[in-house]
Design an enzyme around this catalytic site. Structure first.
Site, PDB file in Angstrom:
ATOM      1  CB  ILE A  95      -1.482  -4.661  -7.680  1.00 19.36           C
ATOM      2  CG1 ILE A  95      -1.720  -4.050  -6.292  1.00 19.36           C
ATOM      3  CG2 ILE A  95      -1.964  -6.104  -7.770  1.00 19.36           C
ATOM      4  CD1 ILE A  95      -0.899  -4.646  -5.154  1.00 19.36           C
ATOM      5  N   GLY A  99       5.205  -0.846   2.671  1.00 18.63           N
ATOM      6  CA  GLY A  99       6.015  -1.625   1.728  1.00 18.63           C
ATOM      7  C   GLY A  99       6.714  -2.749   2.473  1.00 18.63           C
ATOM      8  CD  GLU A 154       8.844 -12.949  -5.108  1.00 14.60           C
ATOM      9  OE1 GLU A 154      10.010 -13.144  -5.458  1.00 14.60           O
ATOM     10  OE2 GLU A 154       7.939 -13.797  -5.218  1.00 14.60           O
ATOM     11  CD  GLU A 196      -2.757  -1.194   2.490  1.00 16.20           C
ATOM     12  OE1 GLU A 196      -2.699  -0.234   3.297  1.00 16.20           O
ATOM     13  OE2 GLU A 196      -3.536  -2.158   2.604  1.00 16.20           O
TER      14      GLU A 196
END
Ligand code: MYA
Length: 591
Positions: free
Chosen positions: A191, A162, A398, A158
């Protein structure tokens, strides 16, 4: 290839033990190897997939047009590219981790942007349904996702959240009508597949009986209503992957779409990310191999000063560094995948190491390739320019290199603290509360610390002794330096990020070097045609890594120049920069 995952395994992780100066060889040796018949099946998948990626997919066009060609997507569907690891009973290919690593290597070799489109759906987007979904959820969602009819997206990040994933603000509250449904509100950013997905794994805070919020994971369909996405973001690289914001405005999510337990969403998120991270190592070995092809060809063809440039020592140094790092990355990626396949569940730290190590080595390899190619590498007509742009994000998403280094170091230091304290009950939350475990642990143990047994890689054959000696020495040093750090800082260790960063970097290099040694050991024991070369690669990597690791460990200790002088200086300089809001020194000309 059918999954060969064992029901379970008592093999524990490798990296955590390093912080105690121990080498848990079982994780690495014997180097995991799939069955011969599985490899045959895998080969039948990899060959046509490679040909397709080579001949049909146009990575440069995807990059230019900022979208994966529709015809490419259609062709990939029947090849199983959208459901490589999804169980066959739900329409997927049912590959194990090793098979998946091998297939994504092909994608990584050709088109990282396409890889993110595919990976964001299956590696994280709907991975939660595979891992934590109940039978109904799997039956309802997996077949269409595995076939590629639908794609999925993983919705955690968001605006204000993070690396600190627990701080999300998106919220889902029980509907007033007592149905058990949830009403979801909030916004997500960056996203992958956000504008394309039909199915989203969404993380949101949910109220708990004690009045506090806890994170819950939900399976959300675009058709539930109240969902909008922004325009595709304009990015530096992986341009053909679709990245958007997502907004949930009173989206009604049925109770049946809670994924896992209400309040158990953070564990679900971490579990998905842990599972997904190993894939990056596989994909990026493919990217590095592509780079090496360009670098090797140029070194062999380009003449300067009357010689092929590959005859110059500096170019040789680069090529050797690229090959040894690639060997280490590949070894680590397949060691992790193989362990996951044999049912090892304690792989989180190794997966984090593999993600950081592969993304940083790939970046280094691509950059050196560009350097060898010189001006040509900078030109759009050569793919290295795109590869460099595509690769940059891999050190960020990631789990950034920084947060994963902290994760590895703090979990390693916590284990070392546990090891030091004989009686203390383990504290569960190391990032927040490490001090509570470390302080008492250290005082109890202060008097009884002795040097542990010398770590050993006794499986290594004579040819690999140079590498094994380095790893054994570095592991012992890391254990000793970790103990010294704990004794010096006690509970304050949690805030000493600079030594922690060095500890994690050292642990990552040692983990990768050990994987390389184990793999070369297998090659030697089988007398394979590349055994001698693999010995050189493993020795070459370990000897160079050893130099880096010894420097890192030297600088980790509180009494080192780094600990006493350099780090405090760096902290002060950073404070001045932040206070000034810009470069704070006066211009040499005074204006
Ligand atoms: S997706 C977004 C990626 N975001 C992140 O990775 C977030 C990074 N942050 C974190 O991981 C966490 O917030 C950290 C923990 C680590 C900072 N495994 O208090 P805590 C447990 C298991 O320490 P925090 C994207 O980028 C812990 O034990 N458990 O947590 C898309 C504790 O449990 P308990 C874990 O300080 C990219 C509890 O949680 C883990 O808040 C697209 C709280 O712990 C863990 N790792 O922060 C990629 N961590 O209470 C596409 C914590 O029981 C993919 N815990 O003791 C495609 C790639 C592949 C294919 C490519 C082909 C080319």
């Amino acid at each position: 290839m059918a999954s060969t995952s064992a029901a379970g395994s008592d093999i524990t992780g490798f990296t955590r033990e390093l912080f105690m100066g121990r080498l848990n060889s079982k994780f690495m040796h014997p180097f995991p190897e799939p069955k011969e018949e599985d490899l045959e099946t895998l080969k039948m998948l990899v060959d046509p997939f490679s040909k397709f990626m080579e001949n049909e997919n146009d990575a440069a066009k995807n990059d230019r047009e900022c979208a994966v060609d529709e015809a490419v997507k259609e062709s990939l569907k029947p090849m199983g590219a959208y459901g490589m690891m999804t169980p066959e009973e739900y329409g997927g290919v049912g590959l194990d981790h090793t098979g998946y690593a091998r297939l994504v290597e092909v994608v990584g070799a050709h088109d990282l942007g396409l890889g993110i489109h595919l990976g964001a759906s299956q590696s994280i987007g709907y991975k939660g349904i595979v891992l934590y979904g109940n039978k109904e959820q799997k039956e309802k969602y997996l077949p269409k996702l595995a076939s590629g009819e639908h794609v999925a997206a993983f919705c955690l990040t968001e605006d204000g959240s993070g690396s600190d994933a627990q701080s999300i603000k998106t919220r889902a509250v029980p509907a007033d009508d007592g149905s058990g449904d949830f009403i979801l509100n909030g916004g997500k950013i960056w996203i992958s597949n956000g504008g394309l997905a039909e199915v989203f794994t969404v993380f949101a805070q949910t109220p708990q009986p004690d009045g506090k919020d806890k994170m819950t994971a939900f399976i959300v369909e675009r058709g539930f209503g109240g969902i909008t996405n922004g325009a595709p973001e304009k990015k530096m690289g992986i341009n053909c992957s679709n990245t958007t914001t997502l907004n949930f405005d009173d989206t009604r999510v049925p109770a049946a779409n809670v994924l896992g337990e209400v309040g158990g969403g953070f564990k679900v998120a971490m579990g998905i990310l842990n599972q997904g991270r190993f894939g990056m190592g596989g994909a990026l070995t493919g990217t590095m191999k592509t780079c090496m092809k360009y670098a090797a060809a140029h070194a062999a063809e380009r003449t300067q000063f009357g010689k092929k440039i590959g005859e110059f020592e500096m170019i040789q140094g680069k090529l050797a560094g690229m090959a040894t790092r690639l060997y280490a990355t590949e070894s680590l990626a397949y060691a992790i995948a193989g362990n996951m396949d044999r049912g090892v569940t304690d792989f989180q730290m190794e997966a984090a190491c593999g993600k950081v190590f592969s993304s940083e080595c790939a970046w280094w390899v691509a950059d050196e390739t560009l350097q060898i190619l010189g001006g040509l590498g900078f030109m759009r007509e050569y793919p290295i320019e795109r590869i460099v742009r595509d690769l940059r994000i891999f050190r960020i998403f990631e789990g950034s290199s920084e947060i994963l280094r902290l994760f590895v170091a703090l979990y390693g230091v916590k284990a070392a603290g546990d090891d030091l304290k004989p009686l203390q009950k383990a504290l569960k939350n190391p990032l927040a509360n490490l001090g509570a475990i470390v302080g008492p642990a250290v005082s109890i143990a202060r008097a009884r610390i002795g040097a542990p047994e010398k770590p050993s890689l006794d499986f290594a054959p004579a040819q690999l002794r140079p590498a094994a000696d380095v790893v054994e020495d570095c592991a012992a040093r890391l254990g000793a330096a970790t103990r010294e750090l704990l004794l010096k800082h006690g509970k304050g260790i949690v805030d000493r990020q600079l030594p922690l960063e060095r500890a994690a970097s050292a642990a990552m290099e040692i983990t990768a070097a050990t994987a390389a040694i184990a793999r070369a050991t297998r090659a030697v024991s089988r007398s394979t045609d590349t055994a001698a070369l693999e010995v050189s690669l493993a020795n070459g990597f370990a000897l160079e890594a050893g130099q880096r690791v010894r420097a890192l460990i030297r600088d980790m200790t509180p009494s080192s120049e780094a600990g006493t002088t350099i780090d405090p200086l760096r902290r002060d300089i950073a404070k001045s920069v932040i206070a000034a809001g810009e470069y704070p020194a006066r211009h040499p000309l005074g204006f």
